[in-house]
Every structure is written in structure tokens, then in C-alpha cells.
Design an enzyme around this catalytic site. Structure first.
Site, PDB file in Angstrom:
ATOM      1  N   TRP A 192       0.858  -1.637  -0.412  1.00  0.00           N
ATOM      2  CA  TRP A 192      -0.158   0.182   0.051  1.00  0.00           C
ATOM      3  C   TRP A 192       0.919   1.710   0.110  1.00  0.00           C
ATOM      4  O   TRP A 192       0.302   2.363  -0.086  1.00  0.00           O
ATOM      5  CB  TRP A 192      -0.663   0.084   1.399  1.00  0.00           C
ATOM      6  CG  TRP A 192      -0.556  -0.030   2.199  1.00  0.00           C
ATOM      7  CD1 TRP A 192       1.038  -0.589   3.306  1.00  0.00           C
ATOM      8  CD2 TRP A 192      -0.557   0.682   3.359  1.00  0.00           C
ATOM      9  NE1 TRP A 192       1.320   0.111   4.048  1.00  0.00           N
ATOM     10  CE2 TRP A 192       0.253   0.725   4.412  1.00  0.00           C
ATOM     11  CE3 TRP A 192      -1.398   2.359   3.379  1.00  0.00           C
ATOM     12  CZ2 TRP A 192       0.476   2.066   5.133  1.00  0.00           C
ATOM     13  CZ3 TRP A 192      -1.387   2.858   5.153  1.00  0.00           C
ATOM     14  CH2 TRP A 192      -0.670   2.799   6.023  1.00  0.00           C
ATOM     15  N   ASP A 193       2.229   1.033   0.051  1.00  0.00           N
ATOM     16  CA  ASP A 193       2.764   2.298   0.502  1.00  0.00           C
ATOM     17  C   ASP A 193       2.988   3.035  -0.773  1.00  0.00           C
ATOM     18  O   ASP A 193       2.971   4.114  -1.319  1.00  0.00           O
ATOM     19  CB  ASP A 193       3.823   1.394   0.138  1.00  0.00           C
ATOM     20  CG  ASP A 193       4.768   0.547   1.810  1.00  0.00           C
ATOM     21  OD1 ASP A 193       4.123   0.134   2.034  1.00  0.00           O
ATOM     22  OD2 ASP A 193       5.513   0.707   1.946  1.00  0.00           O
ATOM     23  N   GLU A 201       0.515  -2.595  12.214  1.00  0.00           N
ATOM     24  CA  GLU A 201       0.680  -4.533  12.355  1.00  0.00           C
ATOM     25  C   GLU A 201       1.275  -4.981  13.541  1.00  0.00           C
ATOM     26  O   GLU A 201       1.109  -5.911  13.820  1.00  0.00           O
ATOM     27  CB  GLU A 201       1.645  -4.720  11.864  1.00  0.00           C
ATOM     28  CG  GLU A 201       1.537  -4.298  10.022  1.00  0.00           C
ATOM     29  CD  GLU A 201       2.336  -4.441   8.535  1.00  0.00           C
ATOM     30  OE1 GLU A 201       3.301  -5.167   9.391  1.00  0.00           O
ATOM     31  OE2 GLU A 201       2.112  -4.086   7.446  1.00  0.00           O
ATOM     32  N   LYS A 220       2.607   0.078  16.036  1.00  0.00           N
ATOM     33  CA  LYS A 220       3.837  -0.392  14.852  1.00  0.00           C
ATOM     34  C   LYS A 220       4.048   0.780  14.316  1.00  0.00           C
ATOM     35  O   LYS A 220       4.802   1.937  14.390  1.00  0.00           O
ATOM     36  CB  LYS A 220       3.550  -1.172  14.580  1.00  0.00           C
ATOM     37  CG  LYS A 220       4.529  -1.706  13.563  1.00  0.00           C
ATOM     38  CD  LYS A 220       4.313  -2.968  12.673  1.00  0.00           C
ATOM     39  CE  LYS A 220       5.783  -2.953  11.593  1.00  0.00           C
ATOM     40  NZ  LYS A 220       5.837  -3.886  10.323  1.00  0.00           N
ATOM     41  N   GLN A 221       3.176   1.878  14.007  1.00  0.00           N
ATOM     42  CA  GLN A 221       2.733   2.375  12.785  1.00  0.00           C
ATOM     43  C   GLN A 221       1.660   3.975  12.926  1.00  0.00           C
ATOM     44  O   GLN A 221       0.780   3.090  13.118  1.00  0.00           O
ATOM     45  CB  GLN A 221       2.667   2.825  11.446  1.00  0.00           C
ATOM     46  CG  GLN A 221       2.261   1.255  11.016  1.00  0.00           C
ATOM     47  CD  GLN A 221       3.128   0.978  10.185  1.00  0.00           C
ATOM     48  OE1 GLN A 221       3.000  -0.157  10.031  1.00  0.00           O
ATOM     49  NE2 GLN A 221       2.633   1.121   8.780  1.00  0.00           N
TER      50      GLN A 221
HETATM   51  C1  BGC Z   1       5.058  -1.725   7.147  1.00  0.00           C
HETATM   52  C2  BGC Z   1       4.319  -1.819   6.148  1.00  0.00           C
HETATM   53  C3  BGC Z   1       4.647  -1.830   5.273  1.00  0.00           C
HETATM   54  C4  BGC Z   1       5.184  -2.278   4.321  1.00  0.00           C
HETATM   55  C5  BGC Z   1       7.124  -2.316   3.597  1.00  0.00           C
HETATM   56  C6  BGC Z   1       5.595  -2.610   7.295  1.00  0.00           C
HETATM   57  O1  BGC Z   1       6.705  -2.965   7.961  1.00  0.00           O
HETATM   58  O2  BGC Z   1       4.035  -1.966   8.387  1.00  0.00           O
HETATM   59  O3  BGC Z   1       2.678  -0.993   6.526  1.00  0.00           O
HETATM   60  O4  BGC Z   1       3.724  -1.859   4.523  1.00  0.00           O
HETATM   61  O5  BGC Z   1       6.870  -2.702   5.655  1.00  0.00           O
HETATM   62  O6  BGC Z   1       7.238  -0.847   3.642  1.00  0.00           O
END
Ligand code: BGC
Length: 792
Positions: free
Chosen positions: A361-362, A488, A591-592
Site C-alpha cells: 500500500w506504500d 500491524e 507499530k505505526q
Molecule cells: C509496514 C507496512 C509497509 C511495509 C512495506 C511494514 O513494516 O508495517 O505498513 O507496507 O513495511 O514498507
């Protein structure tokens, strides 16, 4: 971490003044060149020593087993991994009888410079061989933005203080040895000899190799050609075998004399075209490049980049480090997406093998917002790529027992490649992220055609997915249960606010688009009942709120989960490598940016006080184990008046790779974070918002930035914004007598071409004090400068 002294701060260059072998893998990522089609890691010309050798072609992958300890229905059975293809960067040099290798002899000077305006990587070295022969080497490498199949290297060797005999071997090497890519021997075996030789050719200064991947059956061809100049005679021999081709040039130089080799490279791959067609394509690209010549390739590259910077540059005064970093970030975003042309845009671009070369999704959530406002045609192409995978997404939805289309969490070609369900397939929000990218593109560019071409179908099929994922309860409230949001560390949850708001937006956008294109919509089987059901669900969406704490809940029940012991895990980051998911999932550890991302994207759904309280609550619990977090936290902190905190986050997003903040830049760059620097500055300090088709700014600078200038493309016009402390100046750059209505701090303003308008900036006073972060997870700038807290 990379110390600042390794790369002095300059506005338009990334310069490495001495070769640090310990940082070779990181510098190969930083110095990677790409046009979105070909990617060359910044490996040394002579190939060794290396950190990770890497040459990539966008979407050229091998399939590999996805081994599970326990299988389950709907788990993808095979994955896709980007292949390190035929290496054309190699030019080995023998000086008399000694190979030029920086580990031997004496390296008197070594410098590499990535020039962000020229689009080149230049290397200069002065070296004395073990036998005492002194030479200077200068190489200039480019991956052409204008001739997409072409890369070129100008390689110049000069004898310094005595005559030397030089033997230069310019090569193409397939299946070159690399460090193992997986600890699982089944996977490592597949990737070790990924390329099967098909044919090879060599004549004059030119050679071609053609290969096929073993399992995915993709064809590729690589070709090289040379133009050689030297004061005296140069003998040439070219040979090719299954996995290598080599042109050897031999000459003798007197002191001050130079051998110059221009190596032209061409690459092509296909899953459809025949061998002769591919062979001819590469041959034609080489001939074209030869005819253009190295100087004109450089000139074309410069013109392409001048045009890009004219519409995309961000000027930061007061903080040179940020100035360099934002340009470095934009350059790599352009490299990843500028000419990807209906191919994917991987999380690492084409800079390294990290994440197997997968796209997440980035792309839609982090990179396309930037491309939409700076290079809209590249954003359109990225969406066309998604659309090209719609058939596979429909199949995936059907496998999962769902309607519409379920796009993969991670992929190269379109098939789901995530083997970990809770942080993979369950992250259904990717479908709404794609939909949001479609609507953002339309409202920012005013381009209705893309909606008719691909947008409507993407919106409709993702809306259908949401209707089968969500449900109305007995009171008619609409919920989405059992999915994972952006965070996540909190998986398989009910009513994740980000997912629910994004799904509601997806449903409404699909209904609106169907209304605009009734004929097309009915050909997709859309009925009035269906769009009415989409609107009903969107209007009834559940947004969990904790009335006691007066904050939004990231998902239902989140604020009632047990707390995480941050102090006890102070030195255990990233947590996913030190704590069981089981424990992360059931506690309030994030996490984010997740709820905060919802707040940025769907700001209307949050009142000002809620926004401030949410920032306060979620800042304390977010550990930023993903590089996708800092840039969003910068925007949300700025919005509620914590400008210094926002600045700290912007810094972290910006320096993620230049300082290797997460200790993983060796595997490739963090393209989402590099794009996020733009977002942190332009949406954070510029306050850019697209409010249902109205362009809005709400600028405010932190102390350390004295002036911020940027350009936004909006409906075919470029609007320049210059922010200083106290005022903002808006300039409309295109159109003879055009005018544009936008909002500044909520007030309507009209700007006309050639007549800049200046507006005062009112100071944003935060409602709450600056929130702390989990111990040890304060943002990068703070850690870097070891400043004490305070400021806002
Ligand atoms: C993140 C995801 C991201 C992926 C690739 C993961 O660590 O939690 O949101 O899409 O890394 O960058």
C-alpha cells in the site's frame, strides 16, 4: 547508523568523500540509479568488494515456494521475488599485472557523488597498485530517463606518473554470486541460479545475452556496446558464453594520457514477446543510444530533471540537512516511479532486494500523493498498473468468498504473496487506499478521462468488496469486522477507524463516479439499488469512540486493552523481533500511525479538540517500528500545533536512509518514507489539504526552518507557495490569465497568473502540551541532537 560526516551536507548532491567498506551495502542503496524500469545498485565499477550486488528490471521476478508449517485455506502457495539480473555495470581493470581493487595497493582518494540535477553517479579514485603504478579513474553512470531501456557508463583511466599497460574488461554477467537471500534452503536454491541461458552473441565491441527465468518463464535480454578513445592503438576482443560476455580493451598510456570507454547498456524483458522481438528491441536501444552519444544522453537527462525540479522542488531554508534530504527523497521517488509506466512501484523502488522487491500500500498511500501533485502522469500510470491486475484481484476475492476485487497486500505481478495472514490478506484497507488514490488523482488533476478508463472499475470493484466484508447490525450501524488496519501490532480487529473511514470513502466515491458515468457503470452491472446500498453503508459507518477518555479508539475496544510495558522493552526494537505477536496484539502498543493516519486523511470526521487529544493519546503508544510512521506523525503533530515535534518527525523521515536510522538501508531505500518527507513538509508545514476538490493551505513553520518553498500541480496549473514566519506568498505560475480559488487558513483566496498574493499566518497554539513518546522512541532529530524536551 551512518555518521553525518560520511556524507557532507550539500543542497544538490550526495557526496561520499572516502570509501567506507563497512558501509558499502548502505551506500550501494543510496547511490542506486533507476528510471523505474532499470535499477542499478551503486556497486563499484569493478564489481568487488560489494555489499549486495544488484541489477533489477521492474517486475522481472522468479516464483518461489512459500513454505508453511501449517497450511490453511486461501494461503498463497507461491511467492514472487525480484531477480538480480545480468550485471552490465562491470568494468574490471588490470594495471600492468595488478587488478584495480580498492582493498589492495593504496587508495589515495576516493569520492562518489550522486548529482540530483544531472541524474548521474560519478566516482573518482586515485590508486597506486601494489607494484607502484599510479592511476586516476573517473566513471560517470546514468540510467536514462529519456531512453528507458538504456543505461550508460563513461569510464576514464589516466596514467599519473609513469607509463602503464591497461587491460579493461567490460562485462555482462548473469547469475552472479550474491549473499544468500533466504535462510530457507528451498527458497535460496530457487534464487541462486534464477536465469537459464538461451542465446548469446558477440561481435566488434558489442555483445548480447538472453536468459529466461526457470519457473516464472520470463524472457530477458541484456546488451552492451562500447565507444573507445585512447591516444594510441587499442586492441579489442569480445567474447560471449552462456552466463557472461566480455569486451577486452588493451592499451598503453604515458603519464597524463587517458583511456576513455563509453559503455552503453540496454535491457529488455517480456512475458509475451518472442525471443527475436526482444533481441531486436535491445539491439535497437543500443543503436539508438550509440547514435545519441554519451554527451547527449547526459544532456537529455539534465533536461528531464530540470523539468521535474521545476515543478517538484522543495526549498528549505534554515536547515541544510533537510534541504538535501528532501531533494534526495524526491529524486528517489522519481527514480522509482518516473518511468515505471504501468509497472509496479516497489517499497524499495529498484534500489535493493528488500521485501523481495514487493509492492505494498506504500504506493497508493505514500508515494502517489506526492506524484499526484508533482508528476501526475506517473501517478496515472501507477493506477493503470493496479488496474491491469484487477482480474487477479477478482480471482482472489472469489477465493476468499468475497465479491468484487481483493488486491494483494504484497506482490510484484498482482498475485498475493503475503504468507502471513494477519499482516497480509487481512489488511484489506489496501483496497480503499487504491480507491483513495483514484479520487485524489481526479480531484487534483481534474482529469476525468482516467476515471472512465480505469478509475470507475477500480472504485466499483473495491466498493463491492467492502459490501461483502462489512455488515449492518440490528440497529443499522455498519461495521467491518476481523481486519487489520495500518498498525500491524494490532491485528484482526473490529471496526478499525482508518479502515472504516477509508471504506466509507471508497463506497461514496464509487457511487459518485457511477453517477458521473452512468453508461459505463451499467456496463459494469451497477444499479441504482447498489449505489444506494453503498451510500447507506457509508453513512452508517461505525467510528468507535471512548467517551470516558474522549479519544477515538483505533479499533473497537482498543483503549480498554492492557497497556504495554514500554520501559521493560526499552532496548528491544523493533518489537516484532523481540516479543511474540500474541502479546503485541493484545496490548496498547502501536507499530505505526493508524488512527493518526485516519485523522490526516479524513480530517473532517474529527473535531479540533479530539484531534489534539488523539495525538496526545496515540503518540504515547506508537513505537514507529515502521518507517511509514514518522512522516504522518509529523503532519498530525503540526496540525495540532506541536511544530517542534513535527519537525523532529520530519527529520526522522528525511534522514531514514542518509543516516540509516533503522539499520536496514543496506537492503534498499524506504521509498514511502522518502516520499513522506514531502508530505511532512508540504502537508505538515504547508498545511496542504484537498478538501473534497478544494485546494487548501494552512502554513506554519517550526523555529528551525526560516523559509519553505514548494510547488503543487493542481488541474494543469502550478501554484508556488513560499512560507515564512508570519506570512505566505502564493503565485500562480501557468496560464496566460488563469486564476485559481483556494483556501488559506480556511479563508477563500483567488490568485491570478503573475499576481502573487500574500496572506498573514496566524499562530497555532496547541491545546495540550507536547506529548512524550514511549521511552527510547523519541523522534530522530531529538535523538540526534540530544536536545532536551520542550519547545512547543
Ligand atoms: C509496514 C507496512 C509497509 C511495509 C512495506 C511494514 O513494516 O508495517 O505498513 O507496507 O513495511 O514498507
Amino acid at each position: 547508523m551512518i555518521e553525518q560526516s560520511a556524507f557532507p551536507v550539500e543542497p544538490w548532491h550526495v557526496r561520499e568523500t572516502r570509501l567506507e567498506l563497512d558501509l558499502l551495502a548502505q551506500s550501494e542503496s543510496l547511490f542506486a540509479l533507476s528510471n523505474g524500469h532499470i535499477g542499478l545498485r551503486g556497486n563499484l565499477d569493478e564489481g568487488e568488494p560489494y555489499g549486495i550486488p544488484g541489477t533489477y528490471l521492474n517486475s522481472f521476478y522468479e516464483v518461489r515456494p512459500l513454505p508453511y508449517a501449517e497450511a490453511g485455506y486461501g494461503y498463497p502457495e507461491s511467492g514472487q521475488t525480484v531477480v538480480n539480473v545480468t550485471n552490465g555495470k562491470l568494468i574490471r581493470l588490470l594495471v600492468d599485472d595488478a587488478p584495480f581493487d580498492v582493498r589492495y595497493g593504496q587508495l589515495l582518494a576516493h569520492e562518489r557523488v550522486l548529482d540530483l540535477r544531472a541524474g548521474t553517479l560519478t566516482r573518482t579514485a586515485e590508486w597506486v597498485s601494489p607494484a607502484g603504478r599510479r592511476i586516476r579513474v573517473r566513471s560517470t553512470r546514468l540510467v536514462s530517463f529519456t531512453q528507458r531501456a538504456v543505461a550508460a557508463i563513461e569510464y576514464v583511466v589516466e596514467a599519473v606518473d609513469g607509463p602503464v599497460r591497461l587491460i579493461a574488461q567490460s562485462e555482462l554477467v548473469a547469475n552472479e554470486p550474491s549473499p544468500p537471500r533466504s535462510a530457507d534452503p528451498r527458497v535460496a536454491a530457487v534464487l541462486e541460479d534464477a536465469l537459464v541461458a538461451l542465446e548469446q552473441d558477440a561481435h566488434d565491441n558489442r555483445a548480447e545475452l538472453m536468459h529466461r527465468t526457470r519457473a516464472s518463464g520470463l524472457l530477458m535480454a541484456a546488451g552492451m556496446d562500447h565507444v573507445v578513445e585512447a591516444p594510441g592503438p587499442v586492441s579489442v576482443e569480445t567474447r560471449a558464453t552462456a552466463d557472461w560476455a566480455r569486451s577486452t580493451f588493451v592499451c598503453t598510456l604515458e603519464p597524463g594520457q587517458r583511456l576513455r570507454i563509453v559503455k552503453l547498456l540496454a535491457y529488455g524483458w517480456s512475458n509475451l514477446r518472442s525471443r527475436p522481438a526482444l533481441r531486436d528491441q535491445v539491439a535497437a536501444a543500443l543503436t539508438g543510444a550509440r547514435q545519441t552519444g554519451f554527451e547527449d544522453l547526459l544532456a537529455e537527462q539534465r533536461t528531464y530533471l530540470d523539468e521535474f525540479w521545476d515543478g517538484a522542488d522543495v526549498r528549505v531554508e534554515g536547515e541544510p540537512e533537510m534541504q538535501q534530504a528532501v531533494r534526495f527523497g524526491l529524486f528517489h521517488v522519481l527514480q522509482a516511479g518516473g518511468r515505471a509506466e504501468r509497472r509496479c512501484l516497489p517499497a524499495k523502488g529498484l534500489t535493493g532486494p528488500g521485501y523481495d522487491g514487493h509492492t505494498f500500500w506504500d504506493t497508493e498511500a505514500y508515494v502517489l500523493p506526492v506524484l499526484t501533485y508533482t508528476q501526475p502522469q506517473a501517478a496515472a500510470d501507477a493506477l493503470r498498473w493496479r488496474h491491469a491486475t484487477l482480474g487477479l484481484a477478482r480471482e482472489r476475492a472469489a477465493t476468499l468468498g468475497l465479491r468484487g476485487a481483493a488486491f494483494p497486500w504484497r506482490t510484484i505481478r498482482g498475485q498475493e504473496c503475503s504468507g502471513y495472514w494477519p499482516a497480509g490478506t487481512a489488511a484489506f484497507h489496501i483496497n480503499a487506499d487504491i480507491a483513495a488514490a483514484v479520487t485524489r488523482y481526479r480531484s487534483a488533476t481534474g482529469d476525468d478521462e482516467l476515471e472512465a478508463e480505469i478509475g470507475l472499475e477500480l472504485l466499483v470493484e473495491t466498493a463491492r468488496l467492502w459490501m461483502s466484508l462489512g455488515h449492518h447490525d440490528a440497529e443499522g450501524v455498519w461495521h467491518v469486522a476481523g481486519v487489520t488496519g495500518p498498525d500491524e501490532y494490532t491485528a484482526i480487529v473490529n471496526d478499525n477507524v482508518f479502515t472504516n473511514l477509508a471504506a466509507a470513502h471508497n463506497l461514496r466515491s464509487a457511487a459518485d463516479a457511477a453517477h458521473r458515468h452512468p453508461g459505463l457503470a451499467s456496463s459494469l452491472g451497477v444499479t441504482a439499488e447498489e449505489t444506494a446500498a453503498w451510500r447507506d453503508a457509508a453513512d452508517a459507518v461505525h467510528i468507535p469512540y471512548d467517551a470516558g477518555l474522549r479519544v477515538h479508539q483505533q479499533c473497537a475496544g482498543f483503549t480498554r486493552l492492557p497497556e504495554w510495558d514500554f520501559e521493560a522493552h526499552r532496548d528491544a526494537y523493533p518489537l516484532l523481533l523481540h516479543a511474540p505477536y500474541f502479546d503485541l496484539y493484545r496490548r496498547q502498543v502501536i507499530k505505526q500511525a493508524d488512527l493518526l493516519l485516519a485523522q490526516h486523511w479524513f480530517g473532517h470526521h474529527f473535531g479540533d479538540e479530539d484531534k489534539a487529544r488523539n495525538v496526545d493519546y496515540y503518540e504515547r503508544r506508537t513505537v514507529r517500528d515502521s518507517s511509514l510512521s514518522a512522516c504522518i506523525q509529523a503532519v498530525t503533530a503540526a496540525e495540532v500545533g506541536h511544530l517542534e515535534l513535527a519537525h523532529d518527525y520530519a527529520y526522522e523521515a528525511a534522514l531514514i536512509d542518509l543516516r540509516d536510522i533503522n539499520h536496514d538501508s543496506r537492503e534498499g531505500l524506504h521509498i514511502a518514507s522518502l516520499a513522506g518527507v514531502w508530505t511532512a513538509l508540504v502537508a505538515g508545514f504547508g498545511g496542504l489539504r484537498n478538501d473534497d476538490g478544494v485546494l487548501c493551505f494552512s502554513p506554519q513553520l517550526p523555529e528551525g526552518i526560516t523559509r519553505l518553498g514548494f510547488t503543487v500541480r493542481w488541474r494543469g496549473l502550478r501554484i508556488g507557495v513560499e512560507v515564512e514566519h508570519g506570512q505566505a506568498t502564493y503565485t500562480l505560475r501557468d496560464g496566460a490569465d488563469s486564476s485559481l480559488v483556494f483556501r488559506h487558513d480556511g479563508d477563500e483566496v483567488t490568485v491570478t497568473t503573475g499576481k502573487p498574493v500574500i496572506r498573514r499566518i496566524s499562530t497555532r497554539t496547541p491545546i495540550l502540551p507536547r506529548p512524550p513518546q514511549p521511552p527510547g522512541r523519541e523522534p530522530g532529530r531529538r535523538r540526534a541532537s540530544e536536545r532536551s524536551s520542550g519547545g512547543d
